[in-house]
Design an enzyme around this catalytic site. Structure first.
Site, PDB file in Angstrom:
ATOM      1  N   LYS A  49     138.472 -22.743  21.815  1.00 42.64           N
ATOM      2  CA  LYS A  49     138.545 -21.292  21.991  1.00 42.64           C
ATOM      3  C   LYS A  49     137.167 -20.797  22.398  1.00 42.64           C
ATOM      4  O   LYS A  49     136.162 -21.129  21.755  1.00 42.64           O
ATOM      5  CB  LYS A  49     138.968 -20.608  20.685  1.00 42.64           C
ATOM      6  CG  LYS A  49     139.469 -19.181  20.871  1.00 42.64           C
ATOM      7  CD  LYS A  49     140.838 -19.159  21.513  1.00 42.64           C
ATOM      8  CE  LYS A  49     141.507 -17.801  21.384  1.00 42.64           C
ATOM      9  NZ  LYS A  49     142.857 -17.774  21.967  1.00 42.64           N
ATOM     10  N   THR A  96     144.426 -22.790  19.431  1.00 44.81           N
ATOM     11  CA  THR A  96     143.175 -22.077  19.690  1.00 44.81           C
ATOM     12  C   THR A  96     143.145 -20.724  18.972  1.00 44.81           C
ATOM     13  O   THR A  96     142.066 -20.234  18.611  1.00 44.81           O
ATOM     14  CB  THR A  96     142.961 -21.874  21.194  1.00 44.81           C
ATOM     15  OG1 THR A  96     143.975 -21.032  21.735  1.00 44.81           O
ATOM     16  CG2 THR A  96     142.972 -23.211  21.920  1.00 44.81           C
ATOM     17  N   ASP A  97     144.302 -20.137  18.727  1.00 45.15           N
ATOM     18  CA  ASP A  97     144.338 -18.895  17.953  1.00 45.15           C
ATOM     19  C   ASP A  97     143.900 -19.143  16.514  1.00 45.15           C
ATOM     20  O   ASP A  97     143.248 -18.291  15.897  1.00 45.15           O
ATOM     21  CB  ASP A  97     145.749 -18.294  17.987  1.00 45.15           C
ATOM     22  CG  ASP A  97     145.796 -16.913  17.352  1.00 45.15           C
ATOM     23  OD1 ASP A  97     145.213 -15.978  17.934  1.00 45.15           O
ATOM     24  OD2 ASP A  97     146.372 -16.780  16.253  1.00 45.15           O
ATOM     25  N   PHE A 198      98.834 -19.960  43.836  1.00 43.58           N
ATOM     26  CA  PHE A 198      99.595 -21.105  44.338  1.00 43.58           C
ATOM     27  C   PHE A 198      98.926 -21.572  45.625  1.00 43.58           C
ATOM     28  O   PHE A 198      98.979 -20.897  46.647  1.00 43.58           O
ATOM     29  CB  PHE A 198     101.047 -20.713  44.584  1.00 43.58           C
ATOM     30  CG  PHE A 198     101.951 -21.877  44.896  1.00 43.58           C
ATOM     31  CD1 PHE A 198     102.028 -22.963  44.033  1.00 43.58           C
ATOM     32  CD2 PHE A 198     102.716 -21.895  46.045  1.00 43.58           C
ATOM     33  CE1 PHE A 198     102.859 -24.044  44.306  1.00 43.58           C
ATOM     34  CE2 PHE A 198     103.554 -22.965  46.332  1.00 43.58           C
ATOM     35  CZ  PHE A 198     103.622 -24.043  45.454  1.00 43.58           C
ATOM     36  N   ARG A 215      97.996 -13.603  42.515  1.00 42.87           N
ATOM     37  CA  ARG A 215      99.367 -13.112  42.681  1.00 42.87           C
ATOM     38  C   ARG A 215      99.922 -12.693  41.334  1.00 42.87           C
ATOM     39  O   ARG A 215      99.370 -13.026  40.275  1.00 42.87           O
ATOM     40  CB  ARG A 215     100.268 -14.182  43.302  1.00 42.87           C
ATOM     41  CG  ARG A 215     100.520 -15.390  42.402  1.00 42.87           C
ATOM     42  CD  ARG A 215     101.573 -16.317  42.978  1.00 42.87           C
ATOM     43  NE  ARG A 215     101.849 -17.450  42.085  1.00 42.87           N
ATOM     44  CZ  ARG A 215     102.823 -18.346  42.281  1.00 42.87           C
ATOM     45  NH1 ARG A 215     103.595 -18.244  43.354  1.00 42.87           N
ATOM     46  NH2 ARG A 215     103.020 -19.324  41.431  1.00 42.87           N
ATOM     47  N   VAL A 270     103.998 -22.395  38.637  1.00 46.98           N
ATOM     48  CA  VAL A 270     104.993 -22.263  37.574  1.00 46.98           C
ATOM     49  C   VAL A 270     105.206 -23.615  36.899  1.00 46.98           C
ATOM     50  O   VAL A 270     105.412 -23.697  35.683  1.00 46.98           O
ATOM     51  CB  VAL A 270     106.323 -21.713  38.138  1.00 46.98           C
ATOM     52  CG1 VAL A 270     107.373 -21.624  37.045  1.00 46.98           C
ATOM     53  CG2 VAL A 270     106.109 -20.347  38.768  1.00 46.98           C
ATOM     54  N   GLN A 271     105.130 -24.689  37.703  1.00 42.68           N
ATOM     55  CA  GLN A 271     105.336 -26.027  37.146  1.00 42.68           C
ATOM     56  C   GLN A 271     104.315 -26.335  36.052  1.00 42.68           C
ATOM     57  O   GLN A 271     104.668 -26.852  34.973  1.00 42.68           O
ATOM     58  CB  GLN A 271     105.238 -27.076  38.268  1.00 42.68           C
ATOM     59  CG  GLN A 271     106.445 -27.137  39.184  1.00 42.68           C
ATOM     60  CD  GLN A 271     106.373 -26.132  40.326  1.00 42.68           C
ATOM     61  OE1 GLN A 271     105.581 -25.193  40.310  1.00 42.68           O
ATOM     62  NE2 GLN A 271     107.225 -26.326  41.327  1.00 42.68           N
ATOM     63  N   ASN A 297     111.036 -18.438  39.613  1.00 42.74           N
ATOM     64  CA  ASN A 297     109.872 -17.684  40.068  1.00 42.74           C
ATOM     65  C   ASN A 297     110.370 -16.395  40.715  1.00 42.74           C
ATOM     66  O   ASN A 297     110.787 -16.378  41.871  1.00 42.74           O
ATOM     67  CB  ASN A 297     109.067 -18.522  41.063  1.00 42.74           C
ATOM     68  CG  ASN A 297     107.739 -17.881  41.415  1.00 42.74           C
ATOM     69  OD1 ASN A 297     107.366 -16.856  40.847  1.00 42.74           O
ATOM     70  ND2 ASN A 297     107.027 -18.487  42.337  1.00 42.74           N
ATOM     71  N   HIS A 299     109.974 -12.999  42.416  1.00 39.72           N
ATOM     72  CA  HIS A 299     108.897 -12.580  43.297  1.00 39.72           C
ATOM     73  C   HIS A 299     108.655 -11.071  43.273  1.00 39.72           C
ATOM     74  O   HIS A 299     109.601 -10.272  43.269  1.00 39.72           O
ATOM     75  CB  HIS A 299     109.193 -13.019  44.730  1.00 39.72           C
ATOM     76  CG  HIS A 299     109.398 -14.494  44.871  1.00 39.72           C
ATOM     77  ND1 HIS A 299     108.410 -15.404  44.610  1.00 39.72           N
ATOM     78  CD2 HIS A 299     110.499 -15.221  45.211  1.00 39.72           C
ATOM     79  CE1 HIS A 299     108.877 -16.632  44.790  1.00 39.72           C
ATOM     80  NE2 HIS A 299     110.141 -16.544  45.153  1.00 39.72           N
TER      81      HIS A 299
END
Length: 342
Positions: A49, A96-97, A198, A215, A270-271, A297, A299
């Site tokens: 569920k 599932t109920d 970068f 940046r 970012v890495q 990333n 922008h």
């Protein structure tokens, strides 16, 4: 064929309790019939569920304060119910109920506050112990970030506002008591207006992006970390342990991303920032074995207005930006411990 039925008789004789022997016998019989009736087709199945939404309020008599959580629960059961696929026999299916109703009943039974991780484990343990045919329960929960409000600097007893990032948890509980537990943060939006660049990336005939040592850096972090606890019995007994750990991991991630408040910390990519965030969590918390980070990333592009007649009509230098989230860079990685096998 005779070998299979001989194995069934041996298996039944190994169990003294009639109910257990009956379940093993039925399961092996189902496997035999699957091979006979499925014509060489393998079946791997689960059912459950999804998106069971529940709100829970705990009222504290000692000070009159309330505590509120909102959970979105998804349950998936692995069980011996092959007969429902190969024959008109639903006798082993947990509806599932029923799963949905169980979430509400178990939430009611929790008289004391508990973490979202503890609730996921509790639900998983219930399905594996209450139903003989269920051998694995996977319970995933998203907790919405309701936060207590403050009025004139004083926490309100029963007032809450919705925050930003979600708290997630997933518990995979086996009938044996084995446990795989992960926690996470969803939608943690972070931005810094400088101390990011970068440069010196691959250049070819398709490259137009210039190098920059200045940046804006923005991302929306999705993080999930796996705990090293391998059984339900091994988890800490301290109340709200995982709630506190969630807040601590979040703080480490944010502190690493931003750096000291007076100076910040430079991000060359970012890495690199992702790796530093993940490794900081592993260094800080001994019971976290790995962490997966997804950091798009997002922008913010410097705006410059120009025409053919006037190519430099208006220049905005690092102060006016065009926010855009499509397309965006996609960076994700898992940072984990290397465990020695010696």
């Amino acid at each position: 064929m005779l070998l299979v039925f001989s194995d069934l008789r041996v298996a039944s004789s190994l169990f003294h309790r009639r109910s257990q022997a009956s379940l093993i016998f039925r399961s092996l019989t189902e496997l035999l019939r699957m091979a006979q009736e499925a014509d060489g087709i393998r079946l791997e199945q689960r059912h459950g569920k999804a998106r069971v939404r529940v709100g829970r309020v705990w009222r504290h008599d000692h000070d009159g304060s309330h505590h509120f959580v909102e959970w979105n629960v998804s349950i998936s059961l692995l069980s011996h119910c092959l007969s429902s696929y190969y024959r008109d026999d639903n006798s082993d299916i947990v509806a599932t109920d029923t799963m949905k109703n169980t979430v509400y009943v178990k939430a009611k039974e929790c008289g004391d506050r508990l973490s979202v991780e503890e609730f996921a484990i509790l639900i998983g343990k219930h399905f594996c112990s209450f139903y003989p045919q269920v051998f694995t329960a996977i319970v995933s929960i998203i907790e919405k970030p309701w936060e207590r409000v403050s009025i004139d600097g004083k926490p309100h007893l029963h007032g809450f506002k919705l925050g930003s990032e979600n708290h997630t948890a997933e518990a995979r509980v086996e009938k044996s008591g084995a446990l795989n537990l992960t926690s996470g943060i969803g939608g943690l939006a972070l931005l810094k207006t400088t101390q990011s660049g970068f440069e010196r990336f691959v250049r070819d005939k398709y490259t137009v992006l210039p190098d920059t040592g200045e940046r804006m850096l923005a991302t929306e972090v999705d993080a999930s970390w796996r705990y090293s606890y391998e059984s339900v019995a091994s988890i800490p007994t301290k109340g709200l342990y995982f709630t506190e750990k969630f807040m601590d991991v979040k703080k480490v991630l944010m502190d690493t991303f931003f750096g000291p408040p007076e100076t910040g910390v430079y991000s060359p990519s970012v890495q690199r920032t992702l790796y530093l965030m993940g490794s900081a969590v592993l260094k800080r918390f001994a019971d976290v074995s790995s962490i997966h980070l997804k950091m798009p990333n997002i922008h913010f592009l410097p705006v410059n207005l120009s025409t053919k007649e006037n190519p430099s009509m208006v220049k905005f230098k690092d102060d006016v930006y065009l926010p855009t989230d499509e397309p965006h860079g996609s960076i994700e990685a898992t940072v984990s411990r290397i465990t020695s096998k010696l």
